[in-house]
Write an enzyme that holds these catalytic residues in place. Structure first.
Site, PDB file in Angstrom:
ATOM      1  CB  VAL A  64       8.596   5.801  14.033  1.00  0.00           C
ATOM      2  CG1 VAL A  64       8.283   6.523  12.728  1.00  0.00           C
ATOM      3  CG2 VAL A  64       9.885   4.991  13.900  1.00  0.00           C
ATOM      4  CE  LYS A 123      -1.641   1.651   4.367  1.00  0.00           C
ATOM      5  NZ  LYS A 123      -1.075   2.976   4.449  1.00  0.00           N
ATOM      6  CG  ASN A 124       2.613   2.492   3.410  1.00  0.00           C
ATOM      7  OD1 ASN A 124       1.456   2.887   3.247  1.00  0.00           O
ATOM      8  ND2 ASN A 124       3.074   2.142   4.594  1.00  0.00           N
ATOM      9  CG  ASP A 133      -3.511   4.357   9.766  1.00  0.00           C
ATOM     10  OD1 ASP A 133      -4.712   4.186   9.526  1.00  0.00           O
ATOM     11  OD2 ASP A 133      -2.600   3.768   9.174  1.00  0.00           O
ATOM     12  NE  ARG A 182       0.896  11.018   6.458  1.00  0.00           N
ATOM     13  CZ  ARG A 182       0.591  12.135   7.116  1.00  0.00           C
ATOM     14  NH1 ARG A 182      -0.594  12.290   7.663  1.00  0.00           N
ATOM     15  NH2 ARG A 182       1.479  13.106   7.223  1.00  0.00           N
TER      16      ARG A 182
HETATM   17  N1  EPU Z   1       7.245  14.093  10.580  1.00  0.00           N
HETATM   18  C1  EPU Z   1       7.228  15.429  10.928  1.00  0.00           C
HETATM   19  N2  EPU Z   1       6.993  16.336   9.937  1.00  0.00           N
HETATM   20  C2  EPU Z   1       6.766  15.978   8.640  1.00  0.00           C
HETATM   21  C3  EPU Z   1       6.794  14.619   8.290  1.00  0.00           C
HETATM   22  C4  EPU Z   1       7.026  13.672   9.299  1.00  0.00           C
HETATM   23  O1  EPU Z   1       7.416  15.772  12.090  1.00  0.00           O
HETATM   24  O2  EPU Z   1       6.558  16.852   7.801  1.00  0.00           O
HETATM   25  C5  EPU Z   1       7.462  13.077  11.636  1.00  0.00           C
HETATM   26  C6  EPU Z   1       6.197  12.256  11.897  1.00  0.00           C
HETATM   27  O3  EPU Z   1       5.313  12.926  12.762  1.00  0.00           O
HETATM   28  C7  EPU Z   1       6.769  10.985  12.495  1.00  0.00           C
HETATM   29  C8  EPU Z   1       8.095  10.831  11.741  1.00  0.00           C
HETATM   30  O4  EPU Z   1       8.403  12.112  11.198  1.00  0.00           O
HETATM   31  O5  EPU Z   1       7.037  11.177  13.854  1.00  0.00           O
HETATM   32  C9  EPU Z   1       8.078   9.798  10.627  1.00  0.00           C
HETATM   33  O6  EPU Z   1       6.992  10.060   9.738  1.00  0.00           O
HETATM   34  P1  EPU Z   1       7.080   9.718   8.192  1.00  0.00           P
HETATM   35  O7  EPU Z   1       6.961  10.968   7.424  1.00  0.00           O
HETATM   36  O8  EPU Z   1       8.273   8.840   7.953  1.00  0.00           O
HETATM   37  O9  EPU Z   1       5.762   8.843   7.983  1.00  0.00           O
HETATM   38  P2  EPU Z   1       4.719   8.954   6.803  1.00  0.00           P
HETATM   39  O10 EPU Z   1       5.398   9.188   5.516  1.00  0.00           O
HETATM   40  O11 EPU Z   1       3.607   9.838   7.209  1.00  0.00           O
HETATM   41  C10 EPU Z   1       4.823   6.442   6.119  1.00  0.00           C
HETATM   42  C11 EPU Z   1       3.834   5.305   6.024  1.00  0.00           C
HETATM   43  C12 EPU Z   1       3.493   4.821   7.422  1.00  0.00           C
HETATM   44  C13 EPU Z   1       4.760   4.361   8.104  1.00  0.00           C
HETATM   45  C14 EPU Z   1       5.761   5.523   8.147  1.00  0.00           C
HETATM   46  C15 EPU Z   1       7.101   5.151   8.752  1.00  0.00           C
HETATM   47  C16 EPU Z   1       2.600   5.867   4.051  1.00  0.00           C
HETATM   48  C17 EPU Z   1       1.315   6.294   3.438  1.00  0.00           C
HETATM   49  N3  EPU Z   1       2.622   5.775   5.363  1.00  0.00           N
HETATM   50  O12 EPU Z   1       4.146   7.469   6.820  1.00  0.00           O
HETATM   51  O13 EPU Z   1       2.647   3.696   7.258  1.00  0.00           O
HETATM   52  O14 EPU Z   1       4.473   3.928   9.398  1.00  0.00           O
HETATM   53  O15 EPU Z   1       6.002   6.008   6.811  1.00  0.00           O
HETATM   54  O16 EPU Z   1       7.690   4.111   8.045  1.00  0.00           O
HETATM   55  O17 EPU Z   1       3.566   5.577   3.368  1.00  0.00           O
HETATM   56  C18 EPU Z   1       0.805   2.279   7.684  1.00  0.00           C
HETATM   57  O18 EPU Z   1       1.031   1.752   6.598  1.00  0.00           O
HETATM   58  O19 EPU Z   1      -0.021   1.819   8.499  1.00  0.00           O
HETATM   59  C19 EPU Z   1       1.516   3.509   8.033  1.00  0.00           C
HETATM   60  C20 EPU Z   1       1.123   4.314   9.002  1.00  0.00           C
END
Ligand code: EPU
Length: 432
Positions: free
Chosen positions: A327, A23-24, A117, A93
């Protein structure tokens, strides 16, 4: 689509599960594809709700999206619309990743607030900062984000934390920018690299340098490309744990070993046996499981999405286990449901089981101590998010008595035909 699942005690889960693309990864590939000069085809696509949501978002900006068995074809817009409608607010997202591509196509962009989520604040400040560094004028409002720029220009983007989404935003935005972009402290998750490889097939010039640096030489145009997605490591681990927690054996087919290396080692440390060959990966624990201390981390660490299933496994292992989530600050939202089922879990705001993390001086409950094994009892559970939902399924499968899970739409957003797969492993599951 069912609202709830009634799960009955069913004994050990045994059998094979084939996993598809993650999915990601798939949704980000779909976004990249709108920047090509011709159609792109993505195969091994999972049947998950997020693909349909993303398809609708892309159609709303003028792209063509056709789905056929296991594939998605994306045709870039002839005349792109600069705005993602507000009706897509909070669904997933993906909209924030469209800012860069829409700026390339139209010179302006509006995307509504992103969802996903509820596992923490999930700000998008890194994405906004990256776009500003590339020269865009960006305004953040209560409704969403508006950006303008005639042509993005390469820049140095220093990420405060190796964020998956912000690294992907930077890759998408910099590929067609003028000049060179360097992303420092970039995420290196396999799904991020998969996106980089897809962009390279589309004609982007991307170099993966040591020390979390990604260098992108902007090109004037990208072409359409084809790719087959790699198997979903989160889904794979979830099913391996479902087998172990019920004292059964699940063999996962379609996910490469290198995507699961840390997960496999963690299971081995807990006393599981893992068999790996060209047919798949199977885990079993004939002598039971024992406790472990695990800390979630960015790649190549133990990923945060493996944490909810691992917590359930800890409730079935002998001894005191420790889980430190580093994380997302609020990724234990599902723990009260597990406690209500009889899981002996205590949460702490301090950093246990590893060095101090970013949440050290906060009051977020981000460490857990689990005493096992516990006999879980079935109950009524409201699923709060996709991974938490699957962990409740595993808990229900080990429990005595029935469990009624509400909100299973969350599961269907991220897992390929989960009810069918779980039934094939022997779980008695009724859709309501
Ligand atoms: N963060 C910030 N500011 C930002 C972006 C991120 O502070 O602008 C922080 C977040 O709050 C968090 C950390 O950085 O504390 C990591 O967040 P990240 O940006 O890596 O996560 P994401 O891109 O929002 C994706 C996956 C998540 C997965 C995370 C970590 C997608 C759609 N989602 O989220 O997947 O847990 O990377 O690997 O790709 C899931 O599939 O259930 C899921 C939540």
């Amino acid at each position: 689509m069912a609202e709830a699942w009634l799960i009955q005690p069913s004994g050990p889960l045994v059998g094979d599960v084939r996993v598809h693309g993650s999915k990601n990864a798939v949704t980000k590939h779909m976004v990249a594809a709108i920047m090509g000069q011709g159609p792109s085809t993505i195969t091994n696509v999972p049947e998950v709700g997020d693909v349909e949501i993303t398809a609708e978002i892309l159609r709303a900006v003028g792209a063509g999206v056709e789905r056929s068995a296991g594939a998605v074809e994306v045709t870039p817009p002839e005349e792109a619309k600069a705005e993602v409608p507000l009706s897509f607010s909070g669904l997933n997202r993906i909209p924030v990743l469209l800012l860069g591509p829409l700026l390339h196509l139209t010179g302006e962009a509006f995307v509504p607030r992103v969802g996903g989520d509820r596992i923490g604040g999930r700000p998008v400040d890194f994405h906004v900062k990256a776009l500003r560094a590339l020269g865009a004028e960006v305004e953040v409002t209560d409704d969403g984000i508006r950006a303008r720029c005639r042509r993005l220009r390469g820049a140095i983007i220093e990420l405060p934390y190796p964020s998956v989404g912000a690294t992907e935003s930077a890759l998408l935005s910099a590929s067609l920018a003028q000049g060179k972009t360097v992303v420092r402290n970039a995420a290196t998750e396999p799904e991020v690299l998969e996106l980089a490889l897809f962009l390279q097939r589309m004609g982007a010039r991307i170099e993966l340098a040591p020390d979390r640096r990604v260098v992108i030489e902007g090109v004037p145009k990208l072409r359409g490309a084809r790719t087959r997605l790699a198997g979903d490591r989160i889904e794979a681990f979830s099913y391996l744990v479902a087998g172990l927690a019920t004292r059964g054996t699940v063999r996962v087919i379609g996910c490469a070993q290198d995507r699961l290396v840390t997960a496999i080692t963690t299971l081995l440390r807990m006393g599981a046996q893992v068999s790996i060959d060209e047919h798949g990966i199977a885990a079993f624990a004939p002598d039971g499981l024992h406790a472990a201390a695990v800390q979630t981390d960015v790649h190549p660490g133990f990923i945060t999405d493996w944490q909810p299933p691992l917590m359930v496994l800890f409730t079935q292992a002998e001894g005191m286990s420790v889980l430190h989530e580093t994380v997302f600050e609020e990724r234990f939202v599902y723990v009260p449901a597990l406690q209500a089922m009889g899981g002996e879990i205590e949460l702490f705001a301090t950093c246990l089981g590893g060095p101090a993390c970013r949440f050290h001086d906060t009051s977020y409950l981000h460490s857990a101590v689990v005493r096992g094994p516990s006999k879980l009892q079935g109950t009524e559970v409201e699923v709060p998010d996709v991974r938490a939902g699957f962990s409740s399924v595993i808990a229900a499968a080990t429990a005595s008595g029935p469990t009624l899970l509400h909100g299973v739409r969350h599961l269907e957003r991220g897992y390929h035909r989960p009810a069918e797969q779980l039934r094939s492993l022997g779980l008695t599951l009724q859709e309501k």
